[in-house]
Design an enzyme around this catalytic site. Structure first.
Site, mmCIF file in Angstrom:
data_model
loop_
_atom_site.group_PDB
_atom_site.id
_atom_site.type_symbol
_atom_site.label_atom_id
_atom_site.label_comp_id
_atom_site.label_asym_id
_atom_site.label_seq_id
_atom_site.Cartn_x
_atom_site.Cartn_y
_atom_site.Cartn_z
ATOM 1 N N GLU A 262 0.845 -1.202 0.000
ATOM 2 C CA GLU A 262 0.000 0.000 0.000
ATOM 3 C C GLU A 262 0.873 1.243 0.000
ATOM 4 O OE1 GLU A 262 -2.744 -0.340 3.293
ATOM 5 O OE2 GLU A 262 -3.703 -2.111 2.422
ATOM 6 N N HIS A 285 -7.870 1.446 1.947
ATOM 7 C CA HIS A 285 -7.755 0.981 3.341
ATOM 8 C C HIS A 285 -8.512 1.908 4.299
ATOM 9 C CE1 HIS A 285 -5.043 -1.597 6.117
ATOM 10 N NE2 HIS A 285 -6.214 -1.365 6.681
ATOM 11 N N GLY A 287 -11.699 1.014 5.500
ATOM 12 C CA GLY A 287 -12.797 0.263 6.128
ATOM 13 C C GLY A 287 -13.100 0.735 7.540
HETATM 14 N N1 LIG Z 1 -9.907 -2.458 6.414
HETATM 15 C C1 LIG Z 1 -9.750 -1.901 7.580
HETATM 16 O O1 LIG Z 1 -9.662 -0.674 7.706
HETATM 17 C C2 LIG Z 1 -9.707 -2.765 8.808
HETATM 18 C C3 LIG Z 1 -10.143 -2.246 10.034
HETATM 19 C C4 LIG Z 1 -10.151 -3.094 11.151
HETATM 20 C C5 LIG Z 1 -9.699 -4.408 11.035
HETATM 21 N N2 LIG Z 1 -9.234 -4.868 9.828
HETATM 22 C C6 LIG Z 1 -8.768 -6.263 9.687
HETATM 23 O O2 LIG Z 1 -9.911 -7.122 9.699
HETATM 24 C C7 LIG Z 1 -9.527 -8.423 10.130
HETATM 25 C C8 LIG Z 1 -10.540 -8.961 11.134
HETATM 26 O O3 LIG Z 1 -10.615 -8.110 12.253
HETATM 27 P P1 LIG Z 1 -11.471 -8.523 13.554
HETATM 28 O O4 LIG Z 1 -11.469 -7.356 14.457
HETATM 29 O O5 LIG Z 1 -12.775 -9.105 13.159
HETATM 30 O O6 LIG Z 1 -10.517 -9.667 14.141
HETATM 31 P P2 LIG Z 1 -10.898 -10.827 15.175
HETATM 32 O O7 LIG Z 1 -9.615 -11.266 15.759
HETATM 33 O O8 LIG Z 1 -11.997 -10.399 16.057
HETATM 34 O O9 LIG Z 1 -11.466 -12.001 14.217
HETATM 35 C C9 LIG Z 1 -10.677 -12.738 13.334
HETATM 36 C C10 LIG Z 1 -11.302 -14.121 13.203
HETATM 37 O O10 LIG Z 1 -10.603 -14.854 12.199
HETATM 38 C C11 LIG Z 1 -10.460 -16.189 12.665
HETATM 39 N N3 LIG Z 1 -9.363 -16.835 11.942
HETATM 40 C C12 LIG Z 1 -8.031 -16.748 12.170
HETATM 41 N N4 LIG Z 1 -7.349 -17.483 11.277
HETATM 42 C C13 LIG Z 1 -8.262 -18.046 10.462
HETATM 43 C C14 LIG Z 1 -8.182 -18.913 9.358
HETATM 44 N N5 LIG Z 1 -6.996 -19.359 8.901
HETATM 45 N N6 LIG Z 1 -9.331 -19.322 8.768
HETATM 46 C C15 LIG Z 1 -10.539 -18.908 9.239
HETATM 47 N N7 LIG Z 1 -10.682 -18.078 10.289
HETATM 48 C C16 LIG Z 1 -9.560 -17.647 10.890
HETATM 49 C C17 LIG Z 1 -10.223 -16.039 14.153
HETATM 50 O O11 LIG Z 1 -10.459 -17.249 14.849
HETATM 51 C C18 LIG Z 1 -11.220 -14.937 14.490
HETATM 52 O O12 LIG Z 1 -12.488 -15.443 14.822
HETATM 53 C C19 LIG Z 1 -8.104 -8.268 10.675
HETATM 54 O O13 LIG Z 1 -7.189 -8.725 9.693
HETATM 55 C C20 LIG Z 1 -7.929 -6.777 10.821
HETATM 56 O O14 LIG Z 1 -6.588 -6.394 10.674
HETATM 57 C C21 LIG Z 1 -9.243 -4.077 8.718
#
Ligand SMILES: NC(=O)c1ccc[n+]([C@@H]2O[C@H](COP(=O)([O-])OP(=O)(O)OC[C@H]3O[C@@H](n4cnc5c(N)ncnc54)[C@H](O)[C@@H]3O)[C@@H](O)[C@H]2O)c1
Length: 404
Positions: A262, A285, A287
């Site tokens: 990015e 980015h 979200g």
């Molecule tokens: N785009 C954005 O601006 C933005 C903002 C916030 C978070 N995010 C990203 O979103 C993602 C999710 O965030 P969250 O707060 O829901 O996280 P979280 O930790 O609450 O949830 C992640 C889930 O993924 C599961 N997981 C892990 N490895 C896995 C796999 N190999 N297969 C299937 N499931 C799996 C975990 O068990 C968990 O339930 C993260 O990567 C975070 O960095 C992006």
């Protein structure tokens, strides 16, 4: 009496300042990040430092902070800008706000599912070029369609609830056991989810297992014409494979918010194989980037700082052993951070028993490098404060604090 000075940088939301002031701290809020040399000067004597993503908390800053600063607050999601190991060795925990922006991500995904289903991105682009394409071809309601959520955590679950309220069927897949929300259903295996869903949305963390999780093989297992959404991490999807699947018609559309590489800042250019492809929504980015998320981050991190500074609670810290104890009346509390070597608890308890002090409660948490001990002693403020001095003199002690 002031509980101490807290330095907040980078225009952290003013609610954080208000929360900390309400607890008796004196808060200095600066709009910008400070370069290392200035920060080294400014941080001396403060009890806490709050930053966002631009300030670097380096070893030099930590060395200057040692002795007065008890905690660092990262009023953001990432903590790469902080030398976490150095902070831990110095006995300073770091708190961030990993989940404050999750609702914002969920809402954006919901909007994008509808946009992809109606090809609104393409229609919008055409209208701005003066092209009028009034047609129902390739345009569908989302009601009755199946949404597959990969990673059913904080974001995934909220999407599951919201999507159901629009009449979608929701299936999910996760490596951990997760309680289904509403009528959401566990698809079991990723392949099963990919085969059934009209929309697949990814909400997994960046791990070794999730790197390139969706590539050519997975895309070919999706229903023909299904859409893929990724607002998780850029490494999860193989972008050239996605571009090829869109060009071939295997994938009917995509919404992508995160990329393997990015731009560092808003003035750097963005390049991707997905540019100019049909029914592809690209966002920089954003979200989790909303005003509401900023407010929530301000509250979450200031709350963690307050709980740590007043009660010694480290639950939720990204870098520190996790300990907390409920407040009890008639006790004094000491927080002790020490190198994790054998015999520390014995030495601490010897100091306590030699002073004839009565321990009401004790919690110890450790990680490979440090130990964190919270101890409640029966009411004798002077004796408790004297014990802290003796604990400080132990060779293994990193810090000992009389909390109340
Ligand atoms: N785009 C954005 O601006 C933005 C903002 C916030 C978070 N995010 C990203 O979103 C993602 C999710 O965030 P969250 O707060 O829901 O996280 P979280 O930790 O609450 O949830 C992640 C889930 O993924 C599961 N997981 C892990 N490895 C896995 C796999 N190999 N297969 C299937 N499931 C799996 C975990 O068990 C968990 O339930 C993260 O990567 C975070 O960095 C992006």
């Amino acid at each position: 009496m002031s509980q101490g000075r807290i330095l907040l940088l980078e225009n952290i939301h003013v609610d954080a300042k208000k929360n900390l002031e309400a607890e008796g701290f004196e808060v200095e809020l600066l709009t910008k990040a400070l370069p290392e040399a200035e920060l080294v000067q400014k941080v001396r004597g403060a009890v806490a430092l709050g930053i966002r993503s631009k300030t670097q908390i380096t070893k030099k800053v930590i060395d200057a902070a040692k002795g007065s600063v008890r905690v660092f607050g990262a009023f953001c999601i990432g903590t790469n800008q902080i030398a976490l190991d150095e902070a831990t060795k110095a006995g300073i925990p770091v708190f961030n706000a990993p989940f404050s922006n999750t609702r914002s991500v969920a809402e954006m995904i919901l909007a994008e599912i509808v946009m992809l289903s109606r090809r609104l991105g393409d229609r919008n682009r055409e209208m701005h070029r003066g092209v009028w394409t009034k047609s129902a071809v390739g345009s569908n309601e989302v009601r009755g369609k199946t949404l597959g959520i990969v990673g059913y955590g904080h974001i995934g679950r909220q999407i599951g609830v919201l999507a159901e309220s629009m009449g979608m069927h929701v299936i999910f897949q996760d490596i951990a056991a997760r309680l289904p929300m509403g009528n959401n259903r566990n698809a079991g295996k990723l392949d099963a989810l990919l085969a059934e869903a009209d929309f697949v949305t990814l909400h997994v963390p960046e791990t070794r297992e999730t790197k390139d999780m969706i590539g050519e093989a997975e895309l070919s297992k999706m229903k023909k014409g299904a859409c893929l959404l990724n607002a998780s991490r850029g490494t999860v999807v193989v972008i050239p494979a996605l571009a090829a699947a869109i060009k071939s018609g295997q994938i009917g559309g995509a919404a992508v918010d995160v990329f393997p590489v990015e731009p560092e800042g808003n003035t750097d250019p963005f390049l991707s194989e997905l540019m100019e492809l049909p029914n592809v929504i690209l966002t920089p980015h954003i979200g989790g980037s909303t005003s509401e998320a900023q407010v929530a981050i301000g509250h979450e991190v200031s709350g963690s700082l307050i709980k740590f500074l007043t009660d010694g609670t480290t639950t939720g810290s990204v870098s520190f052993p996790q300990a907390e104890m409920p407040r009890r009346p008639g006790v004094h509390r000491i927080a002790h951070v020490h190198r994790n070597v054998p015999g520390v608890l014995r030495d601490v308890n010897r100091i306590v028993s030699e002073a004839d002090a009565n321990v009401v409660a004790q919690v110890l948490a450790t990680d490979p490098s440090i130990g964190y001990l919270l101890m409640d002693l029966e009411d004798d403020q002077k004796a408790s404060a004297a014990l802290v001095e003796k604990m400080r003199a132990l060779e293994t002690t990193i810090s000992a604090t009389f909390l109340y």
